[in-house]
Design a protein around this motif. Structure first.
Motif, PDB file in Angstrom:
ATOM      1  N   UNK A 205       0.850  -1.181   0.000  1.00  0.00           N
ATOM      2  CA  UNK A 205       0.000   0.000   0.000  1.00  0.00           C
ATOM      3  C   UNK A 205       0.890   1.237   0.000  1.00  0.00           C
ATOM      4  N   UNK A 206       0.497   2.251  -0.789  1.00  0.00           N
ATOM      5  CA  UNK A 206       1.259   3.486  -0.885  1.00  0.00           C
ATOM      6  C   UNK A 206       0.325   4.672  -0.677  1.00  0.00           C
ATOM      7  N   UNK A 207       0.617   5.502   0.304  1.00  0.00           N
ATOM      8  CA  UNK A 207      -0.195   6.677   0.600  1.00  0.00           C
ATOM      9  C   UNK A 207       0.294   7.859  -0.242  1.00  0.00           C
ATOM     10  N   UNK A 208      -0.637   8.496  -0.967  1.00  0.00           N
ATOM     11  CA  UNK A 208      -0.312   9.667  -1.777  1.00  0.00           C
ATOM     12  C   UNK A 208      -0.657  10.949  -1.021  1.00  0.00           C
ATOM     13  N   UNK A 209      -0.147  12.069  -1.525  1.00  0.00           N
ATOM     14  CA  UNK A 209      -0.317  13.349  -0.837  1.00  0.00           C
ATOM     15  C   UNK A 209      -1.770  13.762  -0.706  1.00  0.00           C
ATOM     16  N   UNK A 216      -0.715  -0.888  -4.094  1.00  0.00           N
ATOM     17  CA  UNK A 216       0.471  -1.387  -4.787  1.00  0.00           C
ATOM     18  C   UNK A 216       1.678  -0.603  -4.305  1.00  0.00           C
ATOM     19  N   UNK A 217       2.865  -1.035  -4.705  1.00  0.00           N
ATOM     20  CA  UNK A 217       4.074  -0.253  -4.454  1.00  0.00           C
ATOM     21  C   UNK A 217       4.165   0.792  -5.563  1.00  0.00           C
ATOM     22  N   UNK A 218       3.598   1.960  -5.308  1.00  0.00           N
ATOM     23  CA  UNK A 218       3.378   2.960  -6.351  1.00  0.00           C
ATOM     24  C   UNK A 218       4.492   4.013  -6.340  1.00  0.00           C
ATOM     25  N   UNK A 219       5.664   3.618  -6.825  1.00  0.00           N
ATOM     26  CA  UNK A 219       6.823   4.496  -6.861  1.00  0.00           C
ATOM     27  C   UNK A 219       7.470   4.441  -8.242  1.00  0.00           C
ATOM     28  N   UNK A 220       8.242   5.459  -8.562  1.00  0.00           N
ATOM     29  CA  UNK A 220       9.034   5.443  -9.798  1.00  0.00           C
ATOM     30  C   UNK A 220      10.304   4.642  -9.549  1.00  0.00           C
ATOM     31  N   UNK A 221      10.572   3.665 -10.388  1.00  0.00           N
ATOM     32  CA  UNK A 221      11.746   2.810 -10.209  1.00  0.00           C
ATOM     33  C   UNK A 221      13.026   3.601 -10.447  1.00  0.00           C
ATOM     34  N   UNK A 222      14.046   3.287  -9.663  1.00  0.00           N
ATOM     35  CA  UNK A 222      15.369   3.827  -9.933  1.00  0.00           C
ATOM     36  C   UNK A 222      16.164   2.858 -10.807  1.00  0.00           C
ATOM     37  N   UNK A 223      15.894   1.562 -10.616  1.00  0.00           N
ATOM     38  CA  UNK A 223      16.514   0.498 -11.409  1.00  0.00           C
ATOM     39  C   UNK A 223      15.433  -0.459 -11.879  1.00  0.00           C
ATOM     40  N   UNK A 224      15.727  -1.167 -12.952  1.00  0.00           N
ATOM     41  CA  UNK A 224      14.886  -2.271 -13.387  1.00  0.00           C
ATOM     42  C   UNK A 224      15.712  -3.550 -13.379  1.00  0.00           C
ATOM     43  N   UNK A 225      15.107  -4.614 -12.873  1.00  0.00           N
ATOM     44  CA  UNK A 225      15.704  -5.946 -12.915  1.00  0.00           C
ATOM     45  C   UNK A 225      14.768  -6.824 -13.729  1.00  0.00           C
TER      46      UNK A 225
END
Length: 301
Positions: A205-209, A216-225
Motif C-alpha cells: 500500500x502506498x499513501x499519496x499526498x 500497490x508499491x506505487x513508486x518510480x523505479x530507480x533500477x529495473x531488474x
C-alpha cells in the motif's frame, strides 16, 4: 568469505565493493539475494562480476559459478579473496566477446549493473542467449535513465549507454521473447509479517499526498531488474514482491545515529545562541556604563 581480515578492493565508483555502506550496499546485495534461489544446483555465469562478492554469494547458495570480468585486477582480487569458496572460479573476459564459452553451457546468467557500462549491448545480449540452455534464465539489471539521470540532473562518468524503460524492454525482447520486469528502489517501509511462519502472500500500500491509498508499491523505479527466458512458462509468477534487509538494520542504525547527531547539534546551536544573546546583553550594559562614565567625566573636568 575466507578470512577474518580479507583483502579489500579500493572503491572507485565503477565497481561496487561489499565494504560500501547504506543505499548502494542494499541495492547491490538485494539483486544477488533475489537471484540466489534461482541458482541452487545450477551452472551459473556471473557476467561482469567485479569484486566477486555476488559470485561467492551464489556459490555459497549451492550453485556452480563462473565469475567473469574485463578488469584483470578485479579478477585477481576475487580469486584471492574467495579462494576457499567451493564450486567458484573466476576468469578474465569481455562480456561482449564470450566466444570461448560453450553454447548452452549455463542454466542461469546474472549480469547486474553491467548493461549501462557497455556500448555493444546487442552483442552482449546475443552472447548471453547463446550461452543459456533452452530452459535457462537471464537475470539482468540496469538503471532507468529517466529517474537515475534525467530527473536528478546526474551524470555517472562510468556509464556509456543508459536506457529508458521502453528501450530496455525492446533490447531484451530482441533476444528473449519472454521477460518480466521488476522495479527496484530503496524505500522507507513499514512491514507486517507473521512471526511464526514463512510468508505465503504479499500485498503493498502506498499513501499519496491527496490521501489516496494505492493498493500497490506505487513508486518510480530507480533500477529495473528483468528475468528473461525463451518461453513465458519459465518465468516466475507475475505480481511478485521481494523484500531484502539485513538483521543489523544498518541503514536504519545509520539514520538513527544521524538524527541523534542532528538533535545534539541543534541543542548545541540553541545553547550557543543563548550564550551569544547573554554576551550581547552584557556588552550592551558595559557600553552603556562606559558611556555614562564618559558623560559624567565630561561634566566634571
Amino acid at each position: 568469505m575466507t578470512s577474518a581480515d580479507p583483502p579489500v578492493l579500493p572503491f572507485t565508483g565503477e565497481r561496487f565493493t561489499p565494504e560500501c555502506v547504506r543505499e548502494i550496499w542494499y541495492e547491490h546485495m538485494h539483486r544477488y539475494a533475489y537471484a540466489a534461489p534461482f541458482a541452487r544446483g545450477k551452472r551459473v555465469l556471473d557476467a561482469a562480476c567485479g569484486e566477486g562478492y555476488g559470485s561467492a554469494l551464489l556459490a555459497q547458495a549451492g550453485a556452480e559459478v563462473l565469475g567473469i570480468d574485463i578488469d584483470a585486477a578485479s579478477v585477481a582480487h576475487a580469486r584471492s579473496r574467495y579462494t576457499g569458496v567451493a564450486q567458484l572460479r573466476f576468469q578474465q573476459a569481455d562480456v561482449t566477446a564470450l566466444d570461448e564459452l560453450p553454447d548452452a553451457g549455463f542454466d542461469l546468467i546474472v549480469s547486474f549493473e553491467t548493461l549501462e557500462h557497455v556500448q555493444a549491448q546487442e552483442r552482449m545480449l546475443a552472447g548471453f542467449r547463446r550461452l543459456l540452455r533452452p530452459d535457462g534464465l537471464l537475470l539482468i539489471s540496469s538503471p532507468d535513465k529517466r529517474t537515475y539521470s534525467d530527473e536528478r540532473g546526474y551524470h555517472n562518468e562510468f556509464h556509456v549507454r543508459e536506457l529508458y524503460r521502453d528501450q530496455f524492454d525492446a533490447l531484451l525482447a530482441s533476444q528473449f521473447p519472454a521477460h518480466r520486469l521488476y522495479a527496484q528502489k530503496l524505500l522507507f517501509q513499514s512491514l507486517l509479517w507473521d512471526p511464526d511462519r514463512p510468508p505465503s502472500s504479499a500485498s503493498a500500500a502506498t499513501l499519496h499526498a491527496d490521501g489516496h491509498v494505492a493498493p500497490t508499491a506505487d513508486y518510480a523505479a530507480l533500477y529495473f531488474l528483468a528475468v528473461c527466458a525463451a518461453d513465458e512458462g519459465l518465468l516466475p509468477p507475475a505480481g511478485a514482491l521481494h523484500t531484502f534487509g539485513d538483521a543489523a538494520e544498518s541503514v536504519y542504525t545509520h539514520y538513527n545515529d544521524e538524527i541523534r547527531r542532528h538533535i545534539a547539534a541543534g541543542h548545541r546551536l540553541i545553547a550557543l545562541d543563548q550564550e551569544n544573546q547573554e554576551l550581547r546583553a552584557r556588552l550592551a550594559r558595559a557600553e552603556a556604563l562606559l558611556a555614562a562614565q564618559a558623560h559624567t567625566q565630561g561634566r566634571n573636568p
